[in-house]
Design a protein around this motif. Structure first.
Motif, PDB file in Angstrom:
ATOM      1  N   GLU A 174     -11.188  -8.893  -7.780  1.00 18.85           N
ATOM      2  CA  GLU A 174     -12.491  -8.306  -7.464  1.00 18.85           C
ATOM      3  C   GLU A 174     -12.401  -6.836  -7.080  1.00 18.85           C
ATOM      4  OE1 GLU A 174     -13.853 -10.815  -4.374  1.00 18.85           O
ATOM      5  OE2 GLU A 174     -14.099 -12.578  -5.689  1.00 18.85           O
ATOM      6  N   HIS A 175     -11.200  -6.332  -6.861  1.00 21.60           N
ATOM      7  CA  HIS A 175     -11.007  -4.938  -6.463  1.00 21.60           C
ATOM      8  C   HIS A 175     -10.011  -4.280  -7.417  1.00 21.60           C
ATOM      9  CE1 HIS A 175     -12.520  -6.898  -2.825  1.00 21.60           C
ATOM     10  NE2 HIS A 175     -12.974  -5.708  -2.459  1.00 21.60           N
ATOM     11  N   PRO A 176     -10.506  -3.831  -8.563  1.00 24.02           N
ATOM     12  CA  PRO A 176      -9.611  -3.206  -9.554  1.00 24.02           C
ATOM     13  C   PRO A 176      -8.835  -2.043  -8.947  1.00 24.02           C
ATOM     14  CG  PRO A 176     -11.799  -3.573 -10.474  1.00 24.02           C
ATOM     15  CD  PRO A 176     -11.906  -3.849  -9.012  1.00 24.02           C
ATOM     16  N   VAL A 177      -7.586  -1.936  -9.336  1.00 29.76           N
ATOM     17  CA  VAL A 177      -6.725  -0.912  -8.770  1.00 29.76           C
ATOM     18  C   VAL A 177      -7.079   0.455  -9.338  1.00 29.76           C
ATOM     19  CG1 VAL A 177      -4.909  -1.182 -10.503  1.00 29.76           C
ATOM     20  CG2 VAL A 177      -4.325  -0.345  -8.239  1.00 29.76           C
ATOM     21  N   ASP A 178      -7.075   1.472  -8.473  1.00 30.21           N
ATOM     22  CA  ASP A 178      -7.333   2.841  -8.894  1.00 30.21           C
ATOM     23  C   ASP A 178      -6.198   3.320  -9.802  1.00 30.21           C
ATOM     24  OD1 ASP A 178      -6.809   5.941  -8.220  1.00 30.21           O
ATOM     25  OD2 ASP A 178      -8.944   5.488  -8.025  1.00 30.21           O
ATOM     26  N   PRO A 179      -6.495   4.076 -10.867  1.00 30.76           N
ATOM     27  CA  PRO A 179      -5.429   4.536 -11.770  1.00 30.76           C
ATOM     28  C   PRO A 179      -4.331   5.316 -11.058  1.00 30.76           C
ATOM     29  CG  PRO A 179      -7.575   4.867 -12.785  1.00 30.76           C
ATOM     30  CD  PRO A 179      -7.834   4.428 -11.384  1.00 30.76           C
ATOM     31  N   LEU A 181      -0.408 -15.641  -9.367  1.00 32.90           N
ATOM     32  CA  LEU A 181       0.192 -15.511  -8.040  1.00 32.90           C
ATOM     33  C   LEU A 181       0.631 -14.078  -7.758  1.00 32.90           C
ATOM     34  CD1 LEU A 181       2.434 -18.720  -8.000  1.00 32.90           C
ATOM     35  CD2 LEU A 181       0.329 -18.351  -6.697  1.00 32.90           C
ATOM     36  N   ALA A 182       0.996 -13.359  -8.804  1.00 32.87           N
ATOM     37  CA  ALA A 182       1.535 -12.008  -8.636  1.00 32.87           C
ATOM     38  C   ALA A 182       0.462 -10.962  -8.364  1.00 32.87           C
ATOM     39  CB  ALA A 182       2.332 -11.611  -9.881  1.00 32.87           C
ATOM     40  N   LEU A 183      -0.821 -11.299  -8.552  1.00 33.81           N
ATOM     41  CA  LEU A 183      -1.893 -10.331  -8.340  1.00 33.81           C
ATOM     42  C   LEU A 183      -1.884  -9.801  -6.904  1.00 33.81           C
ATOM     43  CD1 LEU A 183      -4.834 -12.072 -10.238  1.00 33.81           C
ATOM     44  CD2 LEU A 183      -3.524 -10.062 -10.973  1.00 33.81           C
ATOM     45  N   GLY A 184      -2.178  -8.537  -6.757  1.00 35.44           N
ATOM     46  CA  GLY A 184      -2.218  -7.909  -5.438  1.00 35.44           C
ATOM     47  C   GLY A 184      -0.957  -7.165  -5.061  1.00 35.44           C
ATOM     48  N   TYR A 185       0.099  -7.368  -5.837  1.00 35.62           N
ATOM     49  CA  TYR A 185       1.378  -6.737  -5.523  1.00 35.62           C
ATOM     50  C   TYR A 185       1.285  -5.214  -5.579  1.00 35.62           C
ATOM     51  CZ  TYR A 185       6.408  -5.708  -6.077  1.00 35.62           C
ATOM     52  OH  TYR A 185       7.682  -5.225  -5.941  1.00 35.62           O
ATOM     53  N   ASP A 186       0.527  -4.685  -6.533  1.00 36.27           N
ATOM     54  CA  ASP A 186       0.418  -3.227  -6.671  1.00 36.27           C
ATOM     55  C   ASP A 186      -0.195  -2.597  -5.425  1.00 36.27           C
ATOM     56  OD1 ASP A 186      -2.032  -4.431  -7.202  1.00 36.27           O
ATOM     57  OD2 ASP A 186      -2.242  -3.575  -9.219  1.00 36.27           O
ATOM     58  N   ARG A 187      -1.266  -3.191  -4.904  1.00 39.72           N
ATOM     59  CA  ARG A 187      -1.892  -2.670  -3.693  1.00 39.72           C
ATOM     60  C   ARG A 187      -0.951  -2.779  -2.492  1.00 39.72           C
ATOM     61  NH1 ARG A 187      -6.675  -3.978  -6.279  1.00 39.72           N
ATOM     62  NH2 ARG A 187      -5.370  -5.519  -7.328  1.00 39.72           N
ATOM     63  N   TRP A 188      -0.212  -3.867  -2.420  1.00 38.64           N
ATOM     64  CA  TRP A 188       0.708  -4.086  -1.303  1.00 38.64           C
ATOM     65  C   TRP A 188       1.836  -3.052  -1.306  1.00 38.64           C
ATOM     66  CZ3 TRP A 188       5.869  -5.697  -0.799  1.00 38.64           C
ATOM     67  CH2 TRP A 188       6.240  -6.130   0.482  1.00 38.64           C
ATOM     68  N   VAL A 189       2.442  -2.814  -2.474  1.00 39.08           N
ATOM     69  CA  VAL A 189       3.512  -1.817  -2.574  1.00 39.08           C
ATOM     70  C   VAL A 189       2.977  -0.424  -2.249  1.00 39.08           C
ATOM     71  CG1 VAL A 189       5.111  -0.662  -4.152  1.00 39.08           C
ATOM     72  CG2 VAL A 189       4.895  -3.154  -4.201  1.00 39.08           C
ATOM     73  N   HIS A 190       1.793  -0.120  -2.759  1.00 45.49           N
ATOM     74  CA  HIS A 190       1.238   1.207  -2.512  1.00 45.49           C
ATOM     75  C   HIS A 190       0.973   1.435  -1.035  1.00 45.49           C
ATOM     76  CE1 HIS A 190      -1.881   4.405  -2.440  1.00 45.49           C
ATOM     77  NE2 HIS A 190      -1.074   4.936  -3.339  1.00 45.49           N
ATOM     78  N   SER A 191       0.558   0.406  -0.325  1.00 51.70           N
ATOM     79  CA  SER A 191       0.297   0.576   1.104  1.00 51.70           C
ATOM     80  C   SER A 191       1.568   0.965   1.853  1.00 51.70           C
ATOM     81  CB  SER A 191      -0.299  -0.709   1.688  1.00 51.70           C
ATOM     82  OG  SER A 191       0.638  -1.789   1.655  1.00 51.70           O
TER      83      SER A 191
END
Length: 383
Positions: A305-310, A277-287
């Motif tokens: 399906e969309h690995p996060v950029d380092p 359920l927690a997946l995607g949080y990193d992209r959301w915070v970065h936005s």
């Protein structure tokens, strides 16, 4: 022999997140549904945040949403965390909360904060100095995030569209004093008391919220007001923030300091389910941090399906590492550590998942676990 610290009250912070494939209207309806569930589960407060120009966050008009939440509930306290002074003027703030109290009774919390949206032409606040991550009595306190407002970012546009002017931040204390006088019915102009209906006499609980341990913490302490410190958005400064408040505290509205500390959590029936359920949080915070504006919260499948950029991962590492994710027991354990280290009198939890039912379930599981711990006979530690 020393008694072990008992669980403190839990409350909800709702950002009104918009899930990918959904709409802001559905997000607002989900908020009303979650508020009713939070009341049934026994949460003490239900607070709404203020955010603007974010496609993935529908909480841009918290005072309106607060009214909808109050209409759908009957006992839980409802409020803002925070209403941003400078975005709205003191008279409007006091009148709005006076109106809410007149409609739904005395169960409203007005949390005030300084806006992060700068006035056009105003200098940006200085970046916090980095330092090494540290673990304090089991709590991760990462290096403070070096927040910078890029020209042309959403933050800059927000300040322009909200009509902010240089000096707004410096006027916070004056606006706070005006709000208090309007509620007390003591505001005077030219020797005459100004009738502040419907604010005058409204029984509203006033809070100050802050992140860095600066002017907001000192203002709350000097007036003896309760204070909200943000571990969920600024984990690197939470101890500084709480310390500054307590050092500045003088008896006023309260006789002793009172702090609520926020945390970002996801609870599920198992650790594996919570991690999904927690997946995607990193992209959301970065936005949000990048100034683009919060994206609609992605599905776990999209995040896989969309690995996060380092570089993105590094920019949000402090937030990801301080989010409490797991089964209800694990999340409650981490919250207990946060409460012990900060000395919080209350805890404020925010949960964002793509699926609304999973978000409701997370709050329900945590409340049940927290309540069960509070009901147990007090344990003791033998020195």
């Amino acid at each position: 022999m020393t008694a072990v610290q008992r669980p403190v009250p839990l409350s909800v912070l709702d950002l009104v997140p918009v899930s990918s494939g959904s709409t802001s209207a559905e997000a607002l309806r989900n908020t009303v549904d979650l508020a009713a569930a939070a009341e049934r589960a026994g949460y003490a407060r239900y607070w709404l945040a203020e955010h603007h120009l974010n496609p993935g966050v529908a909480g841009s008009a918290p005072n309106i949403v607060i009214g909808a939440v109050a209409a759908a509930t009957s006992t839980i306290r409802v409020g803002s965390a925070a209403t941003l002074v400078g975005n709205v003027r003191a008279l409007q703030i006091a009148e709005a909360f006076g109106t809410l109290t007149g409609l739904y009774g005395p169960r409203f919390d007005l949390g005030l904060g300084r806006s992060g949206a700068p006035a056009p032409g105003a200098p940006a606040p200085p970046a916090l100095e980095p330092r090494d991550d540290e673990v304090v009595d089991g709590l991760l306190v990462p290096s403070p995030f070096a927040f910078r407002i890029a020209p042309g970012s959403r933050f800059a546009l927000q300040g322009e569209l909200l009509g902010r002017v240089p000096g707004d931040v410096e006027r916070f204390d004056d606006e706070l004093a005006l709000i208090r006088d309007l509620f007390a019915g003591t505001y005077e102009r030219d020797g005459q008391v100004v009738d502040g209906t419907p604010a005058a006499g409204a029984d509203v609980e006033l809070w100050i919220h802050g992140s860095t341990g600066g002017a907001s913490a000192r203002a709350a302490g000097a007036l003896g007001l309760p204070y909200g410190a943000n571990y969920h958005t600024s984990p690197g400064t939470v101890l500084d923030s709480v310390r500054a408040y307590r050092e500045a505290f003088r008896p006023g509205v309260l006789d002793a300091p009172h702090v609520i500390v926020s945390a970002d959590v996801v609870a599920a029936d198992s650790a594996a389910a919570a991690s999904e359920l927690a997946l995607g949080y990193d992209r959301w915070v970065h936005s949000i941090r990048s100034g683009v504006g919060a994206i609609p919260y992605p599905t776990p499948a999209w995040a896989r399906e969309h690995p996060v950029d380092p570089a993105v991962a590094e920019a949000v590492a402090d937030r990801v590492a301080t989010r409490f994710v797991g089964d209800a027991g694990h999340v409650a354990d981490r919250l207990a550590v946060l409460q012990r280290v900060t000395g919080a009198d209350e805890l404020l939890v925010t949960t964002i998942t793509h699926d609304h039912a999973a978000r409701v379930r997370s709050y329900e599981l945590l409340a049940a676990e927290w309540g069960a711990r509070a009901a147990r006979p007090a344990a003791v530690e033998v020195a």
